[in-house]
Motif scaffolding. Sequence first.
Motif, PDB file in Angstrom:
ATOM      1  N   ASP A 244       0.864  -1.117   0.006  1.00  0.00           N
ATOM      2  CA  ASP A 244      -0.106   0.034   0.028  1.00  0.00           C
ATOM      3  C   ASP A 244       0.825   1.210   0.024  1.00  0.00           C
ATOM      4  O   ASP A 244       1.663   1.439   1.127  1.00  0.00           O
ATOM      5  CB  ASP A 244      -1.014  -0.067   1.326  1.00  0.00           C
ATOM      6  CG  ASP A 244      -1.899  -1.077   1.173  1.00  0.00           C
ATOM      7  OD1 ASP A 244      -2.641  -1.286   0.126  1.00  0.00           O
ATOM      8  OD2 ASP A 244      -2.204  -1.718   2.103  1.00  0.00           O
TER       9      ASP A 244
ATOM     10  N   THR B 197      -4.044   1.894  -6.161  1.00  0.00           N
ATOM     11  CA  THR B 197      -3.626   2.994  -5.628  1.00  0.00           C
ATOM     12  C   THR B 197      -1.839   2.963  -6.130  1.00  0.00           C
ATOM     13  O   THR B 197      -1.322   4.012  -5.933  1.00  0.00           O
ATOM     14  CB  THR B 197      -3.325   2.917  -4.114  1.00  0.00           C
ATOM     15  OG1 THR B 197      -3.112   1.444  -3.533  1.00  0.00           O
ATOM     16  CG2 THR B 197      -5.079   2.851  -3.690  1.00  0.00           C
TER      17      THR B 197
ATOM     18  N   THR C 199      -2.380   5.768  -8.476  1.00  0.00           N
ATOM     19  CA  THR C 199      -2.957   7.109  -8.162  1.00  0.00           C
ATOM     20  C   THR C 199      -2.137   7.509  -7.190  1.00  0.00           C
ATOM     21  O   THR C 199      -2.018   8.727  -7.046  1.00  0.00           O
ATOM     22  CB  THR C 199      -4.224   6.893  -7.366  1.00  0.00           C
ATOM     23  OG1 THR C 199      -4.370   6.085  -6.404  1.00  0.00           O
ATOM     24  CG2 THR C 199      -5.355   6.301  -8.424  1.00  0.00           C
ATOM     25  N   THR C 200      -1.139   6.970  -6.382  1.00  0.00           N
ATOM     26  CA  THR C 200      -0.300   7.737  -5.494  1.00  0.00           C
ATOM     27  C   THR C 200       0.965   8.029  -5.986  1.00  0.00           C
ATOM     28  O   THR C 200       1.840   8.617  -5.388  1.00  0.00           O
ATOM     29  CB  THR C 200       0.222   6.611  -4.229  1.00  0.00           C
ATOM     30  OG1 THR C 200       0.727   5.365  -4.831  1.00  0.00           O
ATOM     31  CG2 THR C 200      -1.334   6.465  -3.488  1.00  0.00           C
TER      32      THR C 200
ATOM     33  N   TYR D 270     -10.152   3.462  -9.813  1.00  0.00           N
ATOM     34  CA  TYR D 270      -9.062   4.114  -9.022  1.00  0.00           C
ATOM     35  C   TYR D 270      -9.180   5.625  -9.568  1.00  0.00           C
ATOM     36  O   TYR D 270      -9.101   6.542  -8.835  1.00  0.00           O
ATOM     37  CB  TYR D 270      -7.868   3.532  -8.750  1.00  0.00           C
ATOM     38  CG  TYR D 270      -8.000   2.526  -7.734  1.00  0.00           C
ATOM     39  CD1 TYR D 270      -7.780   2.732  -6.258  1.00  0.00           C
ATOM     40  CD2 TYR D 270      -8.636   1.264  -8.100  1.00  0.00           C
ATOM     41  CE1 TYR D 270      -8.012   1.733  -5.455  1.00  0.00           C
ATOM     42  CE2 TYR D 270      -8.797   0.189  -6.911  1.00  0.00           C
ATOM     43  CZ  TYR D 270      -8.325   0.400  -5.530  1.00  0.00           C
ATOM     44  OH  TYR D 270      -8.702  -0.563  -4.826  1.00  0.00           O
TER      45      TYR D 270
ATOM     46  N   VAL E 205     -10.975   9.413  -0.893  1.00  0.00           N
ATOM     47  CA  VAL E 205      -9.876  10.351  -1.527  1.00  0.00           C
ATOM     48  C   VAL E 205      -9.807  11.397  -0.522  1.00  0.00           C
ATOM     49  O   VAL E 205     -10.523  12.156  -0.260  1.00  0.00           O
ATOM     50  CB  VAL E 205      -9.977  10.752  -2.760  1.00  0.00           C
ATOM     51  CG1 VAL E 205      -8.723  11.299  -3.225  1.00  0.00           C
ATOM     52  CG2 VAL E 205      -9.982   9.450  -3.710  1.00  0.00           C
TER      53      VAL E 205
ATOM     54  N   SER F 124      -1.976   5.134   1.600  1.00  0.00           N
ATOM     55  CA  SER F 124      -3.033   4.299   0.784  1.00  0.00           C
ATOM     56  C   SER F 124      -3.206   3.000   1.622  1.00  0.00           C
ATOM     57  O   SER F 124      -2.425   2.501   2.467  1.00  0.00           O
ATOM     58  CB  SER F 124      -2.963   4.092  -0.580  1.00  0.00           C
ATOM     59  OG  SER F 124      -1.470   3.304  -0.638  1.00  0.00           O
TER      60      SER F 124
ATOM     61  N   ARG G 215      -4.121  10.936   0.333  1.00  0.00           N
ATOM     62  CA  ARG G 215      -4.541   9.696   0.614  1.00  0.00           C
ATOM     63  C   ARG G 215      -5.598   8.990  -0.194  1.00  0.00           C
ATOM     64  O   ARG G 215      -6.668   9.547  -0.344  1.00  0.00           O
ATOM     65  CB  ARG G 215      -5.119   9.547   2.117  1.00  0.00           C
ATOM     66  CG  ARG G 215      -5.126   8.237   2.717  1.00  0.00           C
ATOM     67  CD  ARG G 215      -5.756   8.198   4.323  1.00  0.00           C
ATOM     68  NE  ARG G 215      -5.632   6.757   4.622  1.00  0.00           N
ATOM     69  CZ  ARG G 215      -4.794   5.936   5.193  1.00  0.00           C
ATOM     70  NH1 ARG G 215      -3.570   6.455   5.343  1.00  0.00           N
ATOM     71  NH2 ARG G 215      -4.842   4.544   5.324  1.00  0.00           N
ATOM     72  N   HIS G 216      -5.464   7.527  -0.504  1.00  0.00           N
ATOM     73  CA  HIS G 216      -6.340   6.927  -1.036  1.00  0.00           C
ATOM     74  C   HIS G 216      -6.811   5.745  -0.599  1.00  0.00           C
ATOM     75  O   HIS G 216      -5.707   4.669  -0.695  1.00  0.00           O
ATOM     76  CB  HIS G 216      -6.020   6.895  -2.725  1.00  0.00           C
ATOM     77  CG  HIS G 216      -7.197   6.579  -3.510  1.00  0.00           C
ATOM     78  ND1 HIS G 216      -6.593   6.533  -4.998  1.00  0.00           N
ATOM     79  CD2 HIS G 216      -8.348   6.054  -3.506  1.00  0.00           C
ATOM     80  CE1 HIS G 216      -8.150   5.910  -5.544  1.00  0.00           C
ATOM     81  NE2 HIS G 216      -9.021   5.597  -4.661  1.00  0.00           N
ATOM     82  N   ASP G 217      -7.782   5.274  -0.020  1.00  0.00           N
ATOM     83  CA  ASP G 217      -8.436   4.137   0.389  1.00  0.00           C
ATOM     84  C   ASP G 217      -9.445   3.405  -0.672  1.00  0.00           C
ATOM     85  O   ASP G 217     -10.125   4.117  -0.979  1.00  0.00           O
ATOM     86  CB  ASP G 217      -8.638   4.107   1.840  1.00  0.00           C
ATOM     87  CG  ASP G 217      -7.831   4.581   2.581  1.00  0.00           C
ATOM     88  OD1 ASP G 217      -6.764   4.279   2.526  1.00  0.00           O
ATOM     89  OD2 ASP G 217      -8.130   5.319   3.816  1.00  0.00           O
TER      90      ASP G 217
ATOM     91  N   HIS H  29     -14.422   4.254  -2.556  1.00  0.00           N
ATOM     92  CA  HIS H  29     -13.113   4.901  -2.391  1.00  0.00           C
ATOM     93  C   HIS H  29     -13.175   5.922  -1.545  1.00  0.00           C
ATOM     94  O   HIS H  29     -14.458   6.646  -1.526  1.00  0.00           O
ATOM     95  CB  HIS H  29     -12.493   5.436  -3.743  1.00  0.00           C
ATOM     96  CG  HIS H  29     -12.372   4.533  -4.801  1.00  0.00           C
ATOM     97  ND1 HIS H  29     -11.414   3.816  -5.106  1.00  0.00           N
ATOM     98  CD2 HIS H  29     -13.203   3.779  -5.644  1.00  0.00           C
ATOM     99  CE1 HIS H  29     -11.272   2.921  -6.275  1.00  0.00           C
ATOM    100  NE2 HIS H  29     -12.680   3.052  -6.329  1.00  0.00           N
TER     101      HIS H  29
END
Length: 763
Positions: free
Chosen positions: A163, A325, A328-329, A362, A293, A339, A307-309, A291
């Motif tokens: 992650d 992620t 995206t991160t 995502y 964000v 994430s 932060r992306h969960d 998600h």
Amino acid sequence: MSTAAPEPKANMGQPIPRYDAIAKVTGRAEYAADVPLANPAYAYLVTSAIARGRVDGFDLGEARRVRGVIDIITHENAEKLKDAKLFSNGGYMSTTVQPLKSADIAHDGQLIAVVLAESYEAAREAAHRVKVNYTAMKPTASFDSEGTSAAGAKWQLAQFKEDPEVGDFAKAFDSAEVKVSAEYETPTQHHNPMELFATSCAWSGDQLTIYEPSQYVYGLKNGVAEQLGIDADKVRVINAYVGGAFGSKGSVTPRTAIIAAIARRLNRPVKLVATRDQGFTIATYRAETRHQVKLGAGRDGKLVALRHDGHEISSRPDAYAVGGTKTTTRLYACPNVASMVSIVRADRNTPGFMRSPPEVPYLFALESAMDELAVELNMDPIELRRINDTTTEPIKGKPYTSRSLMACFDEAGKAFEWSKRNPAPRSMSDGDWLIGYGCATTCYPTQMAPAAARVRLQRDGRVRVQIAGHEIGNGAYTVIAQAAAERLKVPIENVSVMIGDSDLPPAPVAGGSNSTASTCSAVMKVCDQVRQRLLKAVMPDEGVINKAKETVGVGRTPVTDAAHSDQPLDREKAFDALGVSVVEEYGEWKPDGAPLDSFHAMYAGHARLIGGPELGDKIAYAFGAEFVEVRIHRITREIRVPRLVGAFACGHIINPRTARSQLMGGLIWGMSSALLEATEIDPRNARYVNDNLADYLVPVNADVPSVEVILLSEQDDHVNPAGVKGLGELGNVGTNAAVCNAIFHATGQRIRKLPVRLENLEI
């Protein structure tokens, strides 16, 4: 909609028509179900009417009385197949659920019986007369159903390694001057390829031949052999054309080994063509996701925290995750990133790859959140992306091999006339139609895998290329022929290409946008071997060699250097010197960083993609920018998309015509994922409701009046010998966010759950 082929630019090949165009438009192209078999038995599947429980028994009397029925196979009399691992966990299978192995039911639509008959019609009639007694249990359908279980992907899934995280997100977000925190949701979607899931199996002694649409003939060959407990050399998979797949035909589905076992039992060929609705449950799909964000930025627009969960649905038996992620991160410059991806188990069939598996859901969340941040900052969304553009990804500090993101925004924005946009929501209209403009980033990691090829050059200049690649509608025949023609300096009309057969030199799965990069790199290498062999035959004397070494560098020779140069070759003289009429070479190519045993893994059907996105000490992505105009009727709330514009930078484009077609289709699919596509689930029974093309909505020509694709010339010498980044899965990423961003601009209403339907709008 414009259909003219684009003019070739620098670092682009010729936009020649498709190699297989005539065969396809005249019906000569032979798909798996078209292959004639001698005296086949026809199979028809019976699938479960419950999502959880067990089969207590069958009443087969009425079914067996249908004229022409040969046999009915259930768990009570089926050959028990050997277990095999999930594809995403180092195995071959789309699911570890083994139908016909026990009475247990793991999901709705599970294969529970196979009817065999002398005709398709008789098999279908008998299948509808099979009566099943069940003990049903209450199933768990999706996120909000009672009985789900959730945990982080890295604790459930062996191949989920990280992650991504860097810095101190919590502290940076807490102190950020401008913050956005929002939740997003994407639905279940199904591939629905035009070609149904067909399988034909024929035995000749102990040799099995399978005719099946497959994105990975070597994986299918080895997977079925493992399930049947036979040597993989006894299995051959033939599949010249695939009528659409999008990921659904990349792994081994439960049907294949069962049909092969039945064919061996009957001692005659067996042909199965599953129905459209059965395809929703005997194969994979894109699972629904949720998600959260969080973005923190300074007043200048620079990101300070991200932060992306993500939460994803999977089945009870299989912990499958796409884990987007990792893209995206890394997309924008940000010093503090966190994430986490979690898997939620439900009583459903196992999900799988679907075109741009991680990026479609995502990036919808991230690119929507970026637009929300731009609104909070009162900043143009393109300018926000420009401020946070980076040549080095933030997690490990690796530089991009090339990154033309803002060049794509500049080109697409100019073509779209973004400068005419009034940024205020609800500020643009045409009569009763509210007009909105939206944009989003698209990207996709550059991936490759080992591949091998055999190339044969004749004295008369005719060339034959053999490689077990896959024509899934992407133009594989065409670009492979172009690569060989260019390398061997022959007209493309002289090149014949053989793919889609596991008896040919191996190639990787046709997924992850790796096909052109992998197969063409292998073909180019072998063509170089052919040229080198010919050049050696007409080599100048040693003095000339030594003089040439001074110009090409120590460690290189005129032969090896010329093998992949424009140096003219007197083919007739070379063949005379060799005293042959044919030169044939075999060769293997693997990307930098591929394991030493990668060719063994490839032959075993275990070859894994390299990249995704890390490529040694660098990171490799293809990039693009997508722009959407929406029109929403003030009274009816009807949503229309009159314009889609995308600009894409994907390294070397071997064929701009086939590339443009793929990207155009991707843009249309991306719009569809925003406004139309969703598999509806009955929450009481965990059952797909709209499992057909009458109710599962897809776009038609009237939905996309104008689609413009702009191809940017981009040189990338770091990715592979062909300089190809891959683009098949690039076009439909980010489009869903661009649509929703345009809807906000038109209406002032932010939509965070897909698909957007008129009943969701409040205007």
